[in-house]
Design a protein around this motif. Structure first.
Motif, PDB file in Angstrom:
ATOM      1  N   LEU A 269       1.944   5.783   2.060  1.00  0.00           N
ATOM      2  CA  LEU A 269       0.654   6.079   1.445  1.00  0.00           C
ATOM      3  C   LEU A 269       0.512   7.602   1.380  1.00  0.00           C
ATOM      4  O   LEU A 269       0.382   8.268   2.405  1.00  0.00           O
ATOM      5  CB  LEU A 269      -0.475   5.474   2.280  1.00  0.00           C
ATOM      6  N   VAL A 270       0.563   8.117   0.168  1.00  0.00           N
ATOM      7  CA  VAL A 270       0.526   9.566  -0.001  1.00  0.00           C
ATOM      8  C   VAL A 270      -0.887  10.091   0.192  1.00  0.00           C
ATOM      9  O   VAL A 270      -1.115  11.097   0.851  1.00  0.00           O
ATOM     10  CB  VAL A 270       1.049   9.940  -1.406  1.00  0.00           C
ATOM     11  N   SER A 271      -1.834   9.366  -0.381  1.00  0.00           N
ATOM     12  CA  SER A 271      -3.207   9.820  -0.251  1.00  0.00           C
ATOM     13  C   SER A 271      -4.170   8.719  -0.657  1.00  0.00           C
ATOM     14  O   SER A 271      -3.805   7.784  -1.359  1.00  0.00           O
ATOM     15  CB  SER A 271      -3.429  11.051  -1.137  1.00  0.00           C
ATOM     16  N   VAL A 272      -5.408   8.862  -0.196  1.00  0.00           N
ATOM     17  CA  VAL A 272      -6.475   7.941  -0.577  1.00  0.00           C
ATOM     18  C   VAL A 272      -7.637   8.788  -1.054  1.00  0.00           C
ATOM     19  O   VAL A 272      -7.977   9.796  -0.422  1.00  0.00           O
ATOM     20  CB  VAL A 272      -6.930   7.078   0.621  1.00  0.00           C
ATOM     21  N   GLY A 273      -8.234   8.404  -2.153  1.00  0.00           N
ATOM     22  CA  GLY A 273      -9.322   9.231  -2.645  1.00  0.00           C
ATOM     23  C   GLY A 273     -10.301   8.493  -3.518  1.00  0.00           C
ATOM     24  O   GLY A 273     -10.110   7.329  -3.856  1.00  0.00           O
ATOM     25  N   ASP A 274     -11.329   9.224  -3.896  1.00  0.00           N
ATOM     26  CA  ASP A 274     -12.426   8.712  -4.684  1.00  0.00           C
ATOM     27  C   ASP A 274     -12.089   8.839  -6.175  1.00  0.00           C
ATOM     28  O   ASP A 274     -11.702   9.913  -6.627  1.00  0.00           O
ATOM     29  CB  ASP A 274     -13.663   9.548  -4.337  1.00  0.00           C
ATOM     30  N   VAL A 275     -12.259   7.785  -6.922  1.00  0.00           N
ATOM     31  CA  VAL A 275     -11.889   7.806  -8.340  1.00  0.00           C
ATOM     32  C   VAL A 275     -12.739   8.798  -9.126  1.00  0.00           C
ATOM     33  O   VAL A 275     -12.240   9.503 -10.006  1.00  0.00           O
ATOM     34  CB  VAL A 275     -12.029   6.391  -8.946  1.00  0.00           C
ATOM     35  N   GLU A 276     -14.018   8.870  -8.790  1.00  0.00           N
ATOM     36  CA  GLU A 276     -14.907   9.774  -9.530  1.00  0.00           C
ATOM     37  C   GLU A 276     -14.457  11.221  -9.358  1.00  0.00           C
ATOM     38  O   GLU A 276     -14.415  11.998 -10.322  1.00  0.00           O
ATOM     39  CB  GLU A 276     -16.349   9.594  -9.023  1.00  0.00           C
ATOM     40  N   ALA A 277     -14.064  11.571  -8.142  1.00  0.00           N
ATOM     41  CA  ALA A 277     -13.585  12.936  -7.902  1.00  0.00           C
ATOM     42  C   ALA A 277     -12.284  13.184  -8.659  1.00  0.00           C
ATOM     43  O   ALA A 277     -12.076  14.262  -9.220  1.00  0.00           O
ATOM     44  CB  ALA A 277     -13.358  13.137  -6.405  1.00  0.00           C
ATOM     45  N   LEU A 278     -11.434  12.169  -8.685  1.00  0.00           N
ATOM     46  CA  LEU A 278     -10.170  12.296  -9.425  1.00  0.00           C
ATOM     47  C   LEU A 278     -10.447  12.521 -10.910  1.00  0.00           C
ATOM     48  O   LEU A 278      -9.833  13.361 -11.559  1.00  0.00           O
ATOM     49  CB  LEU A 278      -9.345  11.036  -9.225  1.00  0.00           C
ATOM     50  N   ARG A 279     -11.403  11.750 -11.419  1.00  0.00           N
ATOM     51  CA  ARG A 279     -11.727  11.847 -12.840  1.00  0.00           C
ATOM     52  C   ARG A 279     -12.250  13.248 -13.184  1.00  0.00           C
ATOM     53  O   ARG A 279     -11.880  13.837 -14.194  1.00  0.00           O
ATOM     54  CB  ARG A 279     -12.771  10.790 -13.181  1.00  0.00           C
TER      55      ARG A 279
END
Lengths: 295, 266
Positions: free
Chosen positions: A211-221
């Motif tokens: 697992l490289v990373s976990v994050g919030d989709v909105e922040a990614l967008r």
């Protein structure tokens, strides 16, 4: 045990010398739609199969709906809907017989079946046919219906839109929205960034079993950058464009930039003032986009 | 609950081939009652058996004196390769398809992801197999019954063959538990069927070879066919020690299958 419907700690699976999954620690909360991203062979399917107890971990532990996956108890699976990555059925059974059998095996009424069939455009006449006559897309639709027909609390979906046409994909996105509205938790694997962006609250990126990373989709967008390549008919000074983003290539006749989405209109306006020959705006690859933001 | 659902599922998948198998067995045993009453055939068989070398009679697993009687000829029908092959087809088909076949096809994912224990999967497969096997053994006996009811033979009653049909069922039930074990160990139905066919053929050959070759006679008890002797069953009924062997094989195979299948990756 944690209240999270899905929890892993140090979960790993090794096949001989191949480490298919390594040290996965993850919590997916109630009502969350979690996307599990990664290229083929990254370990997405292995993770889902571990979560269902179809295969046994060589390291770590997992719990689903509060139950350790390794325990002999199986009642928790009645509240889990599962879509395998490779959809295969019993060829001689009809679609309806397949759905009835799998609902009976779950021990729960298929109260969501009618709505799913409607959303996925699977007609009663098609359900009456043997599954061996189905196209891949129809098998995928049948797979989605069998996974979700008993209104599960947790849906584990391995590449759910594989083989679906755009119209049916839209129906699937609506189904996920309905599940979320009903408080169900969805864990879906995909290698399609746009799909994950559209339906997921959070995403996890898996690469080579880790697992490289976990994050919030909105922040990614918000942070996703585009690769912009501009070719010119005459020499320009690349440094005059550098403030729009990260300058990757800076030749007088060709400039390549990584630019935040919000900066694109201003950049295009500026390029319009230059002797522009060609302009290409590309989305970065899934991995690049993801890693760029979360590393 | 899940066992009964899975049991019905297996029955649905295998009921179609069960019909011709059962019909074939019934027809064959019915024909044997005709063969047994034809004087010309009987005298031909008598002459043939008297002329046959002992090795051949061993292969037929027959006692010469009993085989040449009408009662004996009907008994031969229960050891005929046709009957054994019909029973073997079912024995290989259902257990191997139910576990290894489902894993190989990928449909095991759909079953095992539901609230079904691995033990329930084995139990359902075993139930469907034994039920179908019972129908086949009953069909064979029914063929004998109908044949003898239609044209009775002096001194021969169909009831004497009921224990023979039971012995036939028991023999292949024991093989079926071995098939469950083989299926639990494999990931493809084809591989499981190949292993099981090899085991059954090996068992048959061992039984024959041990009867005709004194040097390996002591190995004969290792073959399950050693405990299936219709002529003896017609004369004196099912032997308790044979039942014990079948039960021991079944219990051992199922125990290993349960333990292994519960722990393996699907």
């Amino acid at each position: 045990m944690s209240d999270a419907p899905l929890r892993t700690r140090g979960l790993g699976k090794r096949y001989g010398r191949v480490q298919a999954l390594d040290d996965l620690s993850l919590d997916v909360e109630q009502g969350e739609v979690f996307g599990f991203l990664g290229p083929n062979g990254a370990g997405k399917t292995t993770t889902i199969r571990l979560l269902l107890g179809l295969i046994r971990p060589t390291a770590g532990e997992a719990s689903v709906l509060g139950q350790p996956v390794s325990s002999p108890a199986v009642a928790w699976r009645a509240e889990v809907g599962f879509l395998p990555g490779d959809m295969t059925f019993w060829p001689r059974l009809s679609g309806l017989e397949t759905l009835d059998f799998l609902a009976a095996l779950a021990g729960r009424p298929p109260d969501g079946r009618a709505a799913l069939l409607d959303r996925l455009a699977l007609a009663a006449t098609e359900l009456a046919r043997p599954v061996r006559t189905y196209s891949d897309g129809m098998k995928q639709k049948l797979g989605l219906v069998q996974a979700l027909q008993c209104s599960p609390r947790l849906a584990l979906l391995d590449e759910p839109t594989k083989g679906l046409d755009p119209l049916v994909q839209h129906g699937f996105y609506e189904i996920i929205a309905d599940l979320k509205a009903d408080g169900a938790t969805v864990f879906l694997s995909s290698h399609v960034l746009s799909e994950v962006e559209r339906v997921c609250d959070r995403v996890g990126m898996l690469r080579a079993g880790r697992l490289v990373s976990v994050g919030d989709v909105e922040a990614l967008r918000r942070a996703e950058r585009r690769r912009v390549r501009a070719d010119f008919t005459a020499d320009v000074d690349p440094t005059t464009l550098a403030h729009f983003g990260e300058l990757v290539v800076g030749h007088p006749r060709r400039v390549e930039l990584l630019v935040a989405r919000a900066e694109i209109p201003a950049l295009v306006a500026r390029l319009g003032m230059l002797p522009l020959a060609d302009l290409v705006v590309e989305r970065p690859s899934l991995e690049v986009a993801f890693l760029e933001h979360y590393r | 609950m899940s066992v009964s659902v899975l049991f019905r599922h297996h029955v649905r998948l295998h009921r179609v081939p069960l019909v011709p198998l059962a019909a074939g067995l019934a027809l064959f045993e019915w024909m044997m009652t005709f063969v047994a009453r034809q004087p010309a055939v009987s005298s031909f068989l008598t002459a043939a058996l008297r002329a046959a070398p002992p090795e051949f009679l061993s292969l037929m697993n027959q006692d010469l004196l009993t085989s040449v009687s009408a009662q004996g000829i009907i008994g031969v029908g229960y050891t005929h390769p046709f009957v054994l092959i019909m029973m073997a087809v079912w024995t290989a088909r259902v257990p191997c398809a139910a576990l290894a076949g489902e894993v190989g096809r990928g449909t095991m994912n759909l079953v095992a992801a539901r609230p079904v224990t691995r033990a329930a999967q084995i139990a359902a497969a075993l139930g469907a197999f034994l039920g179908g096997l019972g129908i086949l053994a009953a069909a064979a006996w029914l063929g004998t019954l109908i044949g003898l009811l239609g044209r009775p033979l002096p001194g021969v009653t169909a009831w004497r063959y009921l224990p023979v049909a039971a012995a036939l069922w028991l023999t292949f039930a024991a093989f079926g538990t071995v098939a469950i074990l083989v299926s639990a160990l494999n990931r493809e139905a084809g591989t499981a069927i190949a292993w099981l066919s090899g085991l059954m053929a090996g068992s048959y050959v061992l039984d024959y070879a041990a009867r005709v070759w004194p040097r390996i006679a002591s190995l004969r008890p290792l073959s399950l066919f050693r405990y299936y002797e219709p002529q003896r069953v017609v004369r004196s009924g099912l032997a308790g020690c044979d039942l014990l062997v079948f039960a021991a094989v079944a219990a051992g195979a199922l125990l290993i299958a349960f333990v292994w299948f519960a722990r393996r990756d699907l």
